[in-house]
Design an enzyme around this catalytic site. Structure first.
Site, short mmCIF file in Angstrom:
data_model
loop_
_atom_site.label_atom_id
_atom_site.label_comp_id
_atom_site.label_asym_id
_atom_site.label_seq_id
_atom_site.Cartn_x
_atom_site.Cartn_y
_atom_site.Cartn_z
N ASP A 2 -9.03 -6.28 -4.39
CA ASP A 2 -8.61 -5.00 -3.82
C ASP A 2 -9.12 -3.89 -4.75
OD1 ASP A 2 -7.33 -2.74 -2.91
OD2 ASP A 2 -5.33 -3.63 -2.86
N HIS A 58 -8.19 -5.12 -0.05
CA HIS A 58 -6.87 -4.51 0.16
C HIS A 58 -6.14 -5.14 1.34
CE1 HIS A 58 -3.84 -1.46 -0.23
NE2 HIS A 58 -4.07 -0.96 0.96
N SER A 68 0.84 -1.20 0.00
CA SER A 68 0.00 0.00 0.00
C SER A 68 0.88 1.25 0.00
CB SER A 68 -0.92 -0.07 1.22
OG SER A 68 -1.93 0.87 1.15
#
Lengths: 209, 387
Positions: free
Chosen positions: B330, B363, B158
């Site tokens: 995600d 995610h 991320s």
């Protein structure tokens, strides 16, 4: 951990006789894209033995991991979604070894191969090989070493012959540079459509006039 | 019981007395950075793996803390404990792993909760805006201070993946490999929108006091709760949320045949209860100003911007080998965003592998135990890193 995905260093077996024959078609030092590269066996051989570089494309998790474990660059992609990741003429050679028969968009992928590579090499099981013809004559679909599936559960959604591919190439303005059959690693150039288990084509997109 | 296999890191801190010029043009006169290390540095210092953290994490990447009696503290596992440790994909028997905390964080590094050395006042809202590039610069200074020239690998998920990518552009000669997980070359408008809603929830909290809540001895917890709830929804997939909570009621009312209590204020559904719980927990430990700073850094990150949006040109300075991983469900950092990075790396003929893991978790999958995901990272470290 699931043993299927356990990362044990893979041995580097020599490719099968057929793969070696195909590897000989790839010029030394080429930049190669291998569509449907499996565990990366051929690409690893080309990198280590023929000074090539490049990437494999695979859809299966286990194969992607096997490629990474071998140190081969691999992209996890579904070929039926195209080759948007790759620029025009960005590879010397694009390989489609035993891949075409699994693709829904086989014709588009052939054109994409010609777009992305300066040369394409396609190999697939030759359905016109005589034992197959014999099986069909007897009224049954063939089940052989190279086409080992029953007609109702085969991943080979396209079956074709050398002659069929020639027609498809013509239709897509691909220029065939060479073609032959493969039988246990030997090139079959006399009646290959009848005498070889595997068809091999070297081609390029139509050169501008 | 602690054993040889149990990582028990001790947080450390490095003080920097030199002024740091930030991308914004502002500067910080002196600062501290928190970090943890795992494993042993080898003689030629070639086995260093730097781990960059995501939005709400810290330098505590792996292992557990011990209490005064030498016993493991409950629930003190590092945030990437599935990934990093002895025998794990990033094997601390082989690699010297550094978990580093970003500047502006609320976990020990200098940030809005600390006093400005010039004024002796708590920074609060006066803490300068920091960017991913600033964080990477600070990490490079930390490595300098530790006498480490090059990284065997830099890795993050991320926002951490953005830092890893930025490393390969800012210090291409110092990075041999970059592992970029569930990340993106920049945020989409939708992502910025979510960040903005979260920020507005915080700054409109009556206890926010323009970021100087510390001076009023209050905390804008309501805003933080809502910010976290929004974030949490977006880190999960619809399928996982449905599977976990569905339309389950927290309590079935006996007064109505429907089981509803017909209240708009009380918690009816399990998912509401879960989100409120997550929000409450977060508001207890996270600093509001840090949340604002980090979401802004996310918004700003865009290495292609200086190249007219051409990511391939932006990445042309990179020299590292890359592994990119994305997760099919995600939707905040969708696989298509990772593929943009992959394409730009291929355009530059760099060594890159890309795994697109068909995981259901959204995610958050990058923090979870998925054998395909952990397997491919393990294979990459075993075959490529340190070679």
């Amino acid at each position: 951990m699931n043993s299927q995905f356990e990362a044990t260093p893979l041995p580097l077996p020599l490719p099968s006789a057929d793969l070696l024959s195909i590897a000989r078609l790839v010029p030394q030092g080429s930049r190669v894209l291998d569509l449907g590269c499996g565990t990366g066996e051929l690409l690893a051989y080309l990198i280590n033995q023929r000074g090539c570089s490049g990437y494999g494309v695979e859809i299966s998790d286990a194969n992607v991991q096997a490629c990474v474990a071998r140190g081969v660059n691999v992209m996890q992609l579904n070929l039926d979604e195209g080759l948007a990741l790759f620029a025009d003429n960005s590879f010397d050679v694009v390989l489609q070894i035993d891949t075409l028969q699994h693709l829904r968009n086989a014709e588009i992928m052939l054109r994409e191969t010609a777009r992305v590579g300066r040369m394409g090499i396609v190999a697939f099981p030759n359905f016109a090989h005589w034992p197959n013809r014999l099986a069909v004559l007897r009224g049954r679909m063939p089940v052989t070493k190279i086409l080992p599936y029953q007609w109702y559960d085969t991943p080979n959604i396209r079956v074709g012959t050398l002659r069929d591919f020639e027609a498809l190439a013509l239709q897509n303005q691909l220029h065939i540079l060479d073609s032959f059959g493969l039988q246990d690693g030997r090139e079959v150039r006399f009646w290959p459509n009848l005498r070889a288990t595997r068809a091999v084509f070297k081609f390029q997109g139509q050169l501008p006039l | 019981m602690p054993s040889d296999l149990l990582l028990t890191p001790t947080p450390q801190s490095m003080h920097f007395a030199n002024e740091l010029l930030l991308q914004s043009g502002k500067s910080i006169r002196a600062y501290d950075i928190s970090y943890e290390t795992y494993g042993e540095l080898n003689a030629d210092k070639s086995n260093v793996v730097l781990i960059c953290h995501a939005l709400n994490a810290s330098h505590h990447v792996a292992g557990v803390y011990l209490d005064a009696a030498g016993q493991p503290v409950k629930k003190s596992e590092g945030w990437w404990d599935t990934m990093i440790g002895p025998g794990k994909p990033v094997d601390t028997n082989r690699f010297f792993v550094i978990g580093v905390n970003i500047l502006g964080s609320c976990f020990g590094s200098t940030g809005p909760m600390q006093a400005n050395p010039d004024t002796q006042q708590i920074y609060g809202a006066d803490f300068p805006v920091v960017t991913v590039q600033d964080w990477v610069n600070v990490q490079a200074l930390l490595l300098d201070a530790l006498g480490i020239e090059t990284l065997a690998a830099v890795m993050g998920g991320s926002l951490g993946g953005m830092q890893a990518l930025s490393w390969t552009l800012q210090y291409p000669d110092r990075v041999r490999h970059a592992v970029v997980v569930a990340s993106a070359p920049n945020l989409t408008a939708e992502n910025i929108a979510f960040n903005e809603v979260a920020r507005r929830a915080i700054v409109t909290d009556p206890d926010f006091h323009a970021g100087h809540y510390g001076r009023h001895n209050v905390l804008p917890k309501r805003g933080l709760r809502i910010a976290r709830m929004i974030g949490h929804i977006t880190y999960l997939s619809n399928d996982v949320m449905n599977e976990k909570f569905g339309r389950q009621l927290r309590e079935i009312s006996s007064e109505h045949a429907s089981g509803y209590r017909f209240s708009t204020q009380e918690i009816e559904f399990q998912i509401e209860s879960y989100l409120r719980h997550q929000g409450d927990k977060f508001a207890e430990y996270f600093d509001a100003n840090t949340y604002l700073l980090i979401t802004r850094a996310l918004d700003y990150f865009d290495p292609a911007a200086a190249f007219g949006g051409d990511l391939s040109r932006a990445l042309s300075v990179a020299k590292a080998g890359f592994l990119l991983v994305s997760f099919t469900t995600d939707w905040r950092f969708a696989p298509a965003r990772s593929r943009e990075i992959v394409k730009a790396l291929i355009d530059n003929q760099l060594d890159v592998s890309y795994a697109e893991i068909d995981a259901p978790h959204g995610h958050d999958a990058f923090l979870l135990d998925d054998t395909r995901y952990l397997g491919v990272v393990r294979s990459y470290f075993e075959s490529k890193v340190l070679l």
